[in-house]
Scaffold this motif. Structure first.
Motif, short mmCIF file in Angstrom:
data_model
loop_
_atom_site.label_atom_id
_atom_site.label_comp_id
_atom_site.label_asym_id
_atom_site.label_seq_id
_atom_site.Cartn_x
_atom_site.Cartn_y
_atom_site.Cartn_z
N SER A 4 0.84 -1.21 0.00
CA SER A 4 0.00 0.00 0.00
C SER A 4 0.87 1.25 0.00
N GLU A 5 1.99 1.20 0.73
CA GLU A 5 2.91 2.34 0.74
C GLU A 5 3.60 2.52 -0.61
N ASN A 8 1.02 4.00 -3.00
CA ASN A 8 0.79 5.41 -2.68
C ASN A 8 1.98 6.28 -3.07
N LYS A 9 3.19 5.75 -2.87
CA LYS A 9 4.38 6.51 -3.24
C LYS A 9 4.47 6.67 -4.76
N LYS A 11 1.97 6.82 -6.80
CA LYS A 11 0.96 7.83 -7.16
C LYS A 11 1.48 9.23 -6.85
N SER A 12 2.17 9.36 -5.71
CA SER A 12 2.70 10.66 -5.31
C SER A 12 3.76 11.15 -6.30
#
Length: 204
Positions: A4-5, A8-9, A11-12
């Protein structure tokens, strides 16, 4: 770093850069799907003959292998937050013999695994999932050592990588409901996520 991290990273990192990366990833994915199409080879064999089809198959594999290495280079540069340069995709062509050796050995190992039983094929594909990133990140590494290092890196991480790959596979399936428009965002995310995963396991 959990999956998940990682997602999310990715996407960031891509948040303000989708416009720069969508088209390169899409074009390369489209070209690779065409080059690896069995229907295309069969139609060439029927219309131009088997020898021509074999010759073109060798060319197609060479180009596809080089693009695979180029995508690894492009993805890793994005994951490293370098300036986005789609010319990185061309990196694989400068080391085409290396790219061809990697892809042929990789395919043979996976095929042997699947011929024996399905599970070994999956395990081998996970075990050697990092060979293309290693080849780009450590150009001095020999082809065989790329496989050895990938196997070492993936010890204790194969299950996590399997879940990450499965997650994106499900996302791509769900993109059907958006007429595959969502896939334009998913494709860069997938490659950057796998590059981030490589960065994680390469430091272990």
């Amino acid at each position: 770093m959990q999956n998940s991290e990682i997602i999310n990273k990715s996407k960031s990192i891509l948040k303000n850069n989708y416009g720069k990366v969508m088209l390169p990833f899409f074009i390369v994915a489209l070209v690779q799907s065409i080059l690896t199409s069995q229907d295309l080879i069969m139609s060439i064999a029927e219309s131009l003959g088997v020898p021509i089809a074999i010759l073109l198959s060798i060319v197609f594999v060479s180009v596809s292998a080089s693009l695979t290495l180029g995508l690894a280079s492009f993805s890793l540069s994005i994951a490293n937050k370098d300036s986005i340069n789609s010319n990185k995709i061309k990196d694989g062509f400068s080391v085409m013999p290396r790219a061809i050796s990697l892809i042929i050995i990789y395919i043979l190992i996976i095929l042997i695994g699947f011929i024996c039983l399905i599970i070994p094929g999956i395990i081998f594909s996970l075990m050697f999932a990092q060979i293309f990133y290693i080849a780009i990140d450590k150009p001095e590494t020999s082809v065989i050592d790329c496989f050895k290092q990938s196997a070492s890196m993936m010890k204790g991480h194969k299950w996590q990588f399997f879940k990450l790959s499965l997650r994106y596979s499900l996302y791509f399936i769900l993109s059907i409901f958006t007429l595959f428009i969502w896939a334009l965002w998913l494709l860069p995310q997938l490659y950057v996520s796998t590059a981030l995963f490589y960065k994680k396991v390469s430091k272990v």
